[in-house]
Write a protein that holds these residues in place. Structure first.
Motif, PDB file in Angstrom:
ATOM      1  N   GLY A 177     102.168  72.030 -44.883  1.00 47.06           N
ATOM      2  CA  GLY A 177     102.071  72.446 -46.320  1.00 47.06           C
ATOM      3  C   GLY A 177     102.213  71.669 -47.200  1.00 47.06           C
ATOM      4  O   GLY A 177     101.646  71.349 -48.375  1.00 47.06           O
ATOM      5  N   HIS A 178     103.411  70.473 -47.004  1.00 50.51           N
ATOM      6  CA  HIS A 178     103.768  69.442 -48.016  1.00 50.51           C
ATOM      7  C   HIS A 178     102.665  68.534 -47.812  1.00 50.51           C
ATOM      8  O   HIS A 178     102.520  68.088 -48.909  1.00 50.51           O
ATOM      9  N   MET A 179     101.955  68.276 -46.878  1.00 52.82           N
ATOM     10  CA  MET A 179     100.647  67.370 -46.872  1.00 52.82           C
ATOM     11  C   MET A 179      99.678  67.811 -47.831  1.00 52.82           C
ATOM     12  O   MET A 179      98.901  67.066 -48.609  1.00 52.82           O
ATOM     13  N   ALA A 180      99.586  69.329 -47.908  1.00 53.94           N
ATOM     14  CA  ALA A 180      98.486  69.945 -48.753  1.00 53.94           C
ATOM     15  C   ALA A 180      98.762  69.807 -50.232  1.00 53.94           C
ATOM     16  O   ALA A 180      97.960  69.462 -50.941  1.00 53.94           O
ATOM     17  N   LEU A 181     100.096  69.986 -50.267  1.00 56.87           N
ATOM     18  CA  LEU A 181     100.638  69.656 -51.689  1.00 56.87           C
ATOM     19  C   LEU A 181     100.477  68.115 -52.139  1.00 56.87           C
ATOM     20  O   LEU A 181     100.268  67.717 -53.221  1.00 56.87           O
ATOM     21  N   LEU A 182     100.799  67.235 -51.184  1.00 56.45           N
ATOM     22  CA  LEU A 182     100.724  65.842 -51.493  1.00 56.45           C
ATOM     23  C   LEU A 182      99.315  65.372 -51.800  1.00 56.45           C
ATOM     24  O   LEU A 182      99.033  64.626 -52.779  1.00 56.45           O
ATOM     25  N   GLY A 183      98.245  66.366 -51.230  1.00 55.42           N
ATOM     26  CA  GLY A 183      96.845  66.077 -51.642  1.00 55.42           C
ATOM     27  C   GLY A 183      96.447  66.048 -53.184  1.00 55.42           C
ATOM     28  O   GLY A 183      95.670  65.305 -53.575  1.00 55.42           O
ATOM     29  N   HIS A 184      97.088  67.067 -53.599  1.00 51.93           N
ATOM     30  CA  HIS A 184      96.949  67.274 -54.864  1.00 51.93           C
ATOM     31  C   HIS A 184      97.557  66.234 -55.793  1.00 51.93           C
ATOM     32  O   HIS A 184      96.861  65.715 -56.835  1.00 51.93           O
ATOM     33  N   SER A 185      98.534  65.882 -55.470  1.00 49.50           N
ATOM     34  CA  SER A 185      99.116  64.617 -56.284  1.00 49.50           C
ATOM     35  C   SER A 185      98.283  63.486 -56.194  1.00 49.50           C
ATOM     36  O   SER A 185      97.917  62.498 -57.095  1.00 49.50           O
ATOM     37  N   LEU A 186      98.104  63.291 -54.872  1.00 49.08           N
ATOM     38  CA  LEU A 186      97.061  61.906 -54.676  1.00 49.08           C
ATOM     39  C   LEU A 186      95.717  62.049 -55.304  1.00 49.08           C
ATOM     40  O   LEU A 186      95.434  60.994 -55.658  1.00 49.08           O
ATOM     41  N   ALA A 187      95.263  63.395 -55.341  1.00 47.82           N
ATOM     42  CA  ALA A 187      93.789  63.410 -56.055  1.00 47.82           C
ATOM     43  C   ALA A 187      94.153  63.060 -57.565  1.00 47.82           C
ATOM     44  O   ALA A 187      93.097  62.334 -58.234  1.00 47.82           O
ATOM     45  N   ALA A 188      95.168  63.084 -58.169  1.00 48.85           N
ATOM     46  CA  ALA A 188      95.241  62.855 -59.589  1.00 48.85           C
ATOM     47  C   ALA A 188      95.417  61.292 -59.722  1.00 48.85           C
ATOM     48  O   ALA A 188      95.074  60.798 -60.702  1.00 48.85           O
ATOM     49  N   TYR A 189      96.197  60.580 -58.671  1.00 48.17           N
ATOM     50  CA  TYR A 189      96.149  59.233 -58.861  1.00 48.17           C
ATOM     51  C   TYR A 189      94.970  58.587 -58.440  1.00 48.17           C
ATOM     52  O   TYR A 189      94.614  57.428 -59.187  1.00 48.17           O
ATOM     53  N   ILE A 190      94.161  59.152 -57.555  1.00 54.28           N
ATOM     54  CA  ILE A 190      92.568  58.511 -57.105  1.00 54.28           C
ATOM     55  C   ILE A 190      91.769  58.358 -58.077  1.00 54.28           C
ATOM     56  O   ILE A 190      90.956  57.729 -58.437  1.00 54.28           O
ATOM     57  N   SER A 191      91.915  59.772 -58.998  1.00 53.34           N
ATOM     58  CA  SER A 191      91.086  59.925 -60.001  1.00 53.34           C
ATOM     59  C   SER A 191      90.831  58.653 -61.303  1.00 53.34           C
ATOM     60  O   SER A 191      90.025  58.654 -62.016  1.00 53.34           O
ATOM     61  N   VAL A 192      91.909  57.746 -61.356  1.00 46.80           N
ATOM     62  CA  VAL A 192      92.006  56.791 -62.150  1.00 46.80           C
ATOM     63  C   VAL A 192      91.431  55.497 -61.816  1.00 46.80           C
ATOM     64  O   VAL A 192      91.636  54.440 -62.347  1.00 46.80           O
ATOM     65  N   LEU A 193      90.999  55.551 -60.565  1.00 43.96           N
ATOM     66  CA  LEU A 193      90.324  54.328 -59.883  1.00 43.96           C
ATOM     67  C   LEU A 193      89.324  54.085 -60.535  1.00 43.96           C
ATOM     68  O   LEU A 193      88.438  54.814 -61.327  1.00 43.96           O
ATOM     69  N   ASP A 194      88.428  52.813 -60.469  1.00 42.23           N
ATOM     70  CA  ASP A 194      87.540  52.287 -61.292  1.00 42.23           C
ATOM     71  C   ASP A 194      86.290  53.221 -60.221  1.00 42.23           C
ATOM     72  O   ASP A 194      86.328  53.663 -59.242  1.00 42.23           O
ATOM     73  N   ARG A 195      85.159  53.220 -61.261  1.00 44.58           N
ATOM     74  CA  ARG A 195      84.169  54.226 -60.715  1.00 44.58           C
ATOM     75  C   ARG A 195      83.531  53.964 -59.250  1.00 44.58           C
ATOM     76  O   ARG A 195      83.418  54.960 -58.524  1.00 44.58           O
ATOM     77  N   GLU A 196      83.473  52.473 -58.837  1.00 36.27           N
ATOM     78  CA  GLU A 196      82.659  52.582 -57.625  1.00 36.27           C
ATOM     79  C   GLU A 196      83.726  52.779 -56.419  1.00 36.27           C
ATOM     80  O   GLU A 196      83.015  53.414 -55.485  1.00 36.27           O
ATOM     81  N   ARG A 197      84.739  52.149 -56.529  1.00 32.38           N
ATOM     82  CA  ARG A 197      85.607  52.564 -55.508  1.00 32.38           C
ATOM     83  C   ARG A 197      85.981  53.981 -55.454  1.00 32.38           C
ATOM     84  O   ARG A 197      86.152  54.431 -54.417  1.00 32.38           O
TER      85      ARG A 197
END
Length: 710
Positions: free
Chosen positions: A11-31
């Motif tokens: 369950g902690h891994m699932a919650l961690l996925g939401h946090s990572l999704a927020a960080y990943i969304s700020v990467l450059d468009r191609e990556r």
């Protein structure tokens, strides 16, 4: 807090996925595009392999109904070629029809019509079987006739929503025949339900395995695996990606693809073996419970497959034993609806109570109460939806069965004594039986307050006061019964609700105690009401009697004794012997009495012994350690005879009761209270203030002293 602890690291891994999704969304468009495409493709591939759905695509969504909504739009775009250009004008010429089962989720059809902008006439509910097969499966023959009728009226059969595990009973529709019917009429087949989780196991029933051939299915992995905040997944097969994009099943925005990241992390953490083990454990729990329920009397189960049924539905039903399967083969796997409507309502109430008790006693089991169309109220155990979150184990199932074994005798005894209690109360004049089919217990009774008061509000308040005090007195008794004011909402006012009972209950003694206690409270209430008036009249009468006594004293002593100087001399030579006269006020009788007998008894020093306090015999004598309303061991084999209670019978019993009890007997609560009350009355009568007729003058007292010296 308990649920979060049971979620665990996955369950902690699932919650961690939401946090990572927020960080990943700020990467450059191609990556971001490459990363999201990899995450989406890997997750889709794993799910298709895990649930045996070949060559499928996946749509991840938060609301579990959103996937079906997108599928409906996809089918509309597919069947109506000009829909993109002409819009709803195309639907007007040939109205689409969506078919759903009557056992589907409540409000599903209306939600689809609202989101699609279609009238409710586009939704067709297909009834379930009534004669053959499960009563929770869609009637295929009737569906065929409905489709033909719609085609004749110029409508277009569009989509069929089937169940692999209905929301209530967990039954699976005949997916193989439904798929053939959909291919015949070029309809889309969508499947949803909890039984789809068993596709990940090594052994899958043929009815569920047919779901792999459907056009789309919705999976709710969050509840199956105990993963918080992970999206639901809709797997589908379609060859035109442009139509999928138009329907919203795919998106060109990379951020939308990040919805799969929490599920991707959780699947990576659990692995294939971990996922299969969780689903297998839930199936084993349901099988363990089903095997134990087969050995219990008065328990009826409603399962589709006794060998592998992820959902177990059962109810208490006192008609046939589970072991009597030969003579009642038609009732072996289904729960029959009671013939009498009141009886069915009572069974629904009792099963509601049973489900709530089991959920309270064994919270880790995750059982709940469900309302089914034909069977009524039942208890449902669906471990695929609860066990992963609650951490249900085999010992929890054993504890659940033990609690069920303890509750069954209570249910049977209450059901048997309920009618006897009703008859006993109806034969009693002072009690009123209140029929409340929603109350899980022995029954509801109200003490009737007999009053000549014409004011309804005052009479209602007095009735409430008496029944409230009656409830308090009954709860003070040492018994195993529960007395209450009833449910918080929807209950009757000014009533006493009696809960569940055991087989050794003495109904006659219970009713007699209620009547005696209510009558005692009513008499005390009337005494308090009349006390002010009685005391006022008593004071007025005492004043009149004292005035009359003064006049009589003047006549006895003569006029000369009233003259100040002459009276003193006359009293000195010839003292006047006058006995003191006074009055006592009897609160119990409400009358004045003379104090001559009191002074006489004190002067002689031999006070009369007060009569023995009578005690009531409304309740039978109990053995040491025996609680109230319990039948003794000698009469435990049969029910005691019931008899109505009247006021005249109570007086006869009081007269016939011996004054003293033997050492082996005990006084009941009512006898002790009445004895103490009468002792207080005698004490009040003895200690009442004595009202003297008049004070003797000082000269007379002095003359008496001189006479005594002589």
């Amino acid at each position: 807090a308990c649920r979060l602890q049971n979620v665990g690291e996955q369950g902690h891994m699932a919650l961690l996925g939401h946090s990572l999704a927020a960080y990943i969304s700020v990467l450059d468009r191609e990556r971001l595009r490459k990363l999201t495409t990899r995450i989406l493709s890997d997750t889709t591939l794993w799910l298709c392999r895990l649930f045996r759905y070949e060559n499928g695509s996946a749509y991840y969504h938060e609301d579990d109904r959103e996937g079906l909504l997108k599928i409906c739009r996809l089918v509309i775009h597919t069947r109506y070629e000009d829909y993109t250009l002409e819009g709803f004008n195309v639907l007007y010429t040939k109205q689409p029809v969506i078919y759903i089962s009557s056992a589907a989720r409540t409000g599903l059809g209306q939600a689809l019509c609202n989101q699609l902008g279609l009238p409710l006439s586009c939704m067709c509910r297909v009834p379930c079987n009534t004669m053959f097969g499960s009563q929770h499966q869609m009637d295929v023959a009737l569906l065929d006739r409905l489709i033909k009728d719609d085609i004749e009226f110029g409508k277009l059969p569009l989509l069929l929503v089937a169940n692999a595990g209905t929301p209530g009973a967990g039954h699976t529709d005949k997916l193989g025949r439904l798929k053939e019917l959909c291919e015949q009429y070029k309809m889309w087949l969508h499947v949803e339900g909890v039984n789809l989780a068993t596709l990940a196991l090594g052994y899958v029933s043929s009815s569920v395995l047919a779901a792999t051939k459907c056009d789309s299915m919705t999976l709710t992995l969050g509840s199956w695996l105990g993963l918080p905040a992970v999206p639901a997944v809709t797997l589908y097969r379609h060859e035109d990606p442009s139509l999928s994009l138009a329907a919203g099943l795919t998106s060109s925005q990379p951020v939308e693809k990040l919805r799969a990241l929490p599920l991707w992390l959780s699947l990576q953490y659990l692995g294939h073996d971990g996922i299969v083990e969780r689903i297998k454990h839930a199936s084993q729990l349901s099988q363990r419970l089903l095997e134990n329920l087969k050995n219990l009397d008065f328990i009826k189960t409603s399962v589709e497959d006794e060998l592998s049924s992820p959902v177990v539905v059962f109810k208490f039903f006192q008609e046939y034993s589970n072991r009597d399967q030969t003579s009642h083969a038609a009732q072996a796997s289904t729960i029959q609806h009671p013939i009498i409507s009141n009886e069915g309502h009572i069974y629904d109430t009792f099963n509601q109570w049973l489900g709530e008790q089991l959920a309270q006693l064994v919270p880790a089991s995750g059982v709940d109460v469900v309302e089914l169309e034909d069977e009524g109220t039942c208890v449902r155990f669906s471990p695929l939806m609860t066990s992963a979150v609650l951490g249900t184990e085999i010992q929890d199932i054993d504890q659940l069965v033990d609690c069920l074994k303890m509750k069954i005798p209570v249910l049977t005894s209450t059901l048997q004594l309920r009618e006897e209690f009703e008859q006993e109360v109806r034969r009693t004049i002072s009690l009123l039986y209140i029929e409340d089919l929603d109350w899980p217990g022995l029954g509801v009774v109200r003490y009737n307050y007999h009053s000549d008061e014409k004011n309804d509000d005052k009479q209602e308040k007095e009735l409430e006061k008496i029944n409230t005090e009656l409830l308090k007195k009954l709860n003070e008794l040492e018994s195993d019964l529960t007395f209450s004011l009833g449910p918080e909402f929807g209950g009757q006012k000014n009533c006493v609700y009696i809960g569940m009972v055991t087989e050794d209950l003495d109904v006659s003694e219970l009713v007699e105690t209620i009547v005696a206690t209510g009558r005692e409270i009513e008499e005390n209430s009337r005494l308090l009401e009349n006390m002010t008036e009685v005391v006022r009249k008593g004071i007025q009468e005492a004043q009149l009697q004292l005035q009359k006594a003064n006049e009589e004293r003047l006549l006895e002593e003569g006029l000369l004794r009233q003259i100040p100087v002459v009276g003193s001399v006359l009293n000195w030579f010839s003292p006047f012997q006058a006995s003191p006269k006074g009055r006592t006020f009897n609160l119990t009788a409400g009358s004045l009495e003379s104090t001559e007998s009191m002074y006489l008894s004190k002067a002689q020093g031999t006070g009369s012994t007060p009569p023995p306090t009578p005690t009531s015999s409304l309740t039978k004598q109990r053995l040491p350690g025996q609680k109230a309303f319990k039948r003794s061991l000698r009469s435990s084999d049969g029910f005691s005879e019931t008899s109505s209670v009247s006021h005249c019978d109570d007086l006869d019993k009081l007269d016939q009761r011996p004054p003293n009890l033997s050492p082996g007997q005990e006084q009941g609560p009512l006898e002790m209270e009445r004895a103490e009350e009468q002792k207080e009355v005698m004490q009040a009568k003895t200690d009442t203030e004595t009202i003297h007729s008049d004070k003797l003058p000082p000269d007379c007292t002095k003359a008496e002293d001189q006479a005594s010296q002589r």
